[in-house]
Design an enzyme around this catalytic site. Structure first.
Site, PDB file in Angstrom:
ATOM      1  N   CYS A  42      16.239 -18.195  65.173  1.00  8.77           N
ATOM      2  CA  CYS A  42      16.726 -17.320  66.241  1.00  8.77           C
ATOM      3  C   CYS A  42      16.610 -15.857  65.839  1.00  8.77           C
ATOM      4  O   CYS A  42      16.077 -15.042  66.585  1.00  8.77           O
ATOM      5  CB  CYS A  42      18.174 -17.692  66.572  1.00  8.77           C
ATOM      6  SG  CYS A  42      18.987 -16.487  67.620  1.00  8.77           S
ATOM      7  N   ALA A 114      15.548 -28.860  49.945  1.00  9.63           N
ATOM      8  CA  ALA A 114      16.267 -30.105  49.637  1.00  9.63           C
ATOM      9  C   ALA A 114      15.540 -31.313  50.205  1.00  9.63           C
ATOM     10  O   ALA A 114      14.875 -31.216  51.241  1.00  9.63           O
ATOM     11  CB  ALA A 114      17.676 -30.036  50.240  1.00  9.63           C
ATOM     12  N   ASP A 308      17.667 -27.877  66.401  1.00  8.01           N
ATOM     13  CA  ASP A 308      16.323 -28.251  66.877  1.00  8.01           C
ATOM     14  C   ASP A 308      15.844 -29.573  66.287  1.00  8.01           C
ATOM     15  O   ASP A 308      15.082 -30.295  66.932  1.00  8.01           O
ATOM     16  CB  ASP A 308      15.309 -27.161  66.495  1.00  8.01           C
ATOM     17  CG  ASP A 308      15.401 -25.944  67.391  1.00  8.01           C
ATOM     18  OD1 ASP A 308      16.342 -25.864  68.205  1.00  8.01           O
ATOM     19  OD2 ASP A 308      14.534 -25.053  67.256  1.00  8.01           O
ATOM     20  N   HIS A 442      31.406  -4.198  94.825  1.00  6.99           N
ATOM     21  CA  HIS A 442      30.258  -3.821  95.637  1.00  6.99           C
ATOM     22  C   HIS A 442      29.786  -2.432  95.249  1.00  6.99           C
ATOM     23  O   HIS A 442      30.621  -1.550  95.047  1.00  6.99           O
ATOM     24  CB  HIS A 442      30.648  -3.832  97.124  1.00  6.99           C
ATOM     25  CG  HIS A 442      29.567  -3.318  98.001  1.00  6.99           C
ATOM     26  ND1 HIS A 442      28.478  -4.079  98.344  1.00  6.99           N
ATOM     27  CD2 HIS A 442      29.388  -2.102  98.595  1.00  6.99           C
ATOM     28  CE1 HIS A 442      27.676  -3.371  99.123  1.00  6.99           C
ATOM     29  NE2 HIS A 442      28.195  -2.162  99.291  1.00  6.99           N
TER      30      HIS A 442
END
Ligand SMILES: Cc1cc2nc3c(=O)[nH]c(=O)nc-3n(C[C@H](O)[C@H](O)[C@H](O)COP(=O)(O)OP(=O)(O)OC[C@H]3O[C@@H](n4cnc5c(N)ncnc54)[C@H](O)[C@@H]3O)c2cc1C
Length: 464
Positions: A42, A114, A308, A442
């Site tokens: 990311c 690992a 992921d 608004h």
């Protein structure tokens, strides 16, 4: 051998948040990550660099549209070196922060690779071994190489390469029509490249409705991108005079296109090679993602998977939720709730953007749900008209009897921000009537949401 309650493999969005949570809950935790630098997808090569560049390209596009606003802006161009320098500075700061958090957290960080030696032992590339009562696999994803004839014989760019461009490529062939393909195709076009996008399925942005995809496709075409959907790729090859050429079938005829570069945006796959999943007995799904249950436990209950590498979607907020859930479950926390797939939030940062939350109309129809849907076009909304941003719409789906929100979809300006007007209320199980009690300022883009809400409320009132 050092022994831990939880060893987390991967310190990205899923792994870092899992480690932090587990340590706060009192577990003895280790994180193993060999990424250089630290930071995860990311921050380093995903959301943050892409959105930095996309935002710059949008500013450039607005500047070039100055005349539409009554402005004289004689010239606007991308300075690619400056763009990259800015991106590197921003990303560098995020990565440094994450690296600090990983190094100073209440857990031990191992800077190594690992793999499983057995279900409770991890072997690090530097020779050390760790013993783990529980393990979380959070190793992320990598670009996949789908079997497109010839793709393995050309040097196709990945999103990493596009995010690092310090020049404007003359022309780019984009393979794929998913989120990354559409976002970066628009970026390339807006900085000045000629872009051809070739997608195999009949619709770009296949996770979204055909209506939303059509809004984006028209915008890409209007930007000057040549978009082909519903194609069958026959082959890609290096061109005799350099560059690449692609041959495909489209609408019953053969099409050939040439470009200087090819960008493979056909998708990503779980990064599990070399992890020794067999030695641990962890099973994967047919598409390669690790099979995990609603607590993120794999086929081996003391081994969890998140982010992921586990799927089913590749989205940061899901990776974080999964990591935190796995950590809490591993710590034996009670009264946990599984991740609620009916709240899934998805955003595509094209311009106009697309965002969806909750159930899609397709899902609701497939479930035989009794729902009402209402939409309103940005072309009929004050704030978007004055912003020259009249493309797209807001659509809300609600229970036909109670008005309880079920889902929403926005294709249009700032859709990724606007969808949050609905995601909170959806999580709180609010009705259209609840939402209409809120004040809506608004003129804002957000107040467009009130039109479909009012329409649904009227239709329910009329029936009752
Ligand atoms: C171009 C692009 C744009 C994107 N934009 C968005 C967006 O706007 N919004 C969004 O929600 N998502 C976006 N995504 C997706 C998002 O980046 C990912 O879903 C998310 O980062 C995945 O986090 P993760 O923790 O699963 O994996 P990662 O962040 O990839 O972390 C995995 C870590 O594991 C480490 N690792 C891997 N194998 C080993 C091993 N054997 N030993 C030790 N360490 C290992 C890696 O070094 C890495 O640090 C984008 C992705 C791309 C490619």
């Amino acid at each position: 051998m050092p022994t831990y309650d939880l060893v987390v493999i991967g310190g990205g969005s899923a792994g870092f948040n899992a480690a932090r949570t587990a340590a706060e809950l009192g577990l003895r935790v280790a994180v193993v990550d060999d990424g250089r630098p630290l930071g995860g997808l990311c921050i380093l090569r995903g959301c943050m660099p892409s959105k930095t560049l996309l935002y710059a390209a949008e500013v450039l596009h607005r500047a070039r549209q100055g005349a539409r606003f009554g402005l004289r802006i004689p010239r606007a161009d991308a300075d690619m070196r400056a763009l990259q320098a800015r991106k590197r500075r921003i990303i560098g700061e995020f990565a440094a922060h994450r690296s600090r958090e990983l190094r100073t957290g209440k857990f031990r960080l191992y800077r190594s690779r690992a793999r499983f030696a057995d279900p409770h032992t991890l072997l690090l590339a530097d020779g050390r071994r760790l013993v783990a009562r529980r393990v979380l696999i959070a190793t992320g994803s990598r670009v996949s190489q789908p079997p497109v004839p010839g793709l393995d014989r050309i040097e196709a760019w990945t999103s990493d390469d596009v995010l690092d461009l310090d020049f404007v490529p003359r022309s780019v062939l984009v393979l794929g029509g998913g989120i990354v393909a559409c976002e970066l195709a628009q970026f390339l076009r807006r900085i000045g490249s000629r872009v051809v996008l070739v997608q195999r399925s009949p619709q770009i942005l296949g996770d979204h409705s055909p209506e939303a995809a059509a809004v984006v496709q028209q915008a890409l075409v209007d930007d000057g991108i040549e978009v082909f959907t519903g194609t069958r790729i026959e082959g890609i090859a290096r061109g005799a005079a350099g560059g690449v050429s692609i041959r495909f079938r489209h609408a019953g005829r053969r099409v050939v296109r040439r470009a200087e570069h090819c960008f493979n945006a056909l998708g990503r796959e779980a990064a599990t090679t070399g992890l020794g999943l067999d030695a641990a007995g962890v099973r994967c799904r047919p598409r390669g993602q690790i099979d995990a249950n609603r607590w993120q436990q794999t086929s081996v209950p003391h081994i969890y998977a998140a982010g992921d590498c586990a799927g089913p979607v590749e989205i940061v907020h899901v990776a974080i939720e999964q990591g935190v859930l796995a950590a809490r479950h591993a710590a034996g926390m009670r009264r946990l709730r599984p991740i609620d797939s009916s709240l899934l939030l998805r955003v595509v940062f094209t311009d106009p953007a697309v965002a969806a939350v909750g159930r899609t109309e397709r899902e609701l129809a497939a479930r035989g749900a009794r729902y009402l849907a209402a939409s309103h076009s940005f072309a009929d909304h004050g704030k978007s008209i004055l912003m020259e941003a009249g493309r797209g719409y807001v659509k809300v789906m609600a229970d036909a009897r109670t008005g309880c929100l079920l889902g929403a979809e926005i294709a249009g300006p700032d859709a990724g921000e606007l969808i949050h007007c609905l995601s909170g209320p959806l999580a709180l199980r609010s009705t259209v009537f609840d939402l209409l009690r809120a004040p809506w300022y608004h003129p804002t883009l957000a107040e467009i949401v009130t039109y479909p809400l009012e329409e649904i409320a009227r239709r329910i009132d009329r029936k009752s």
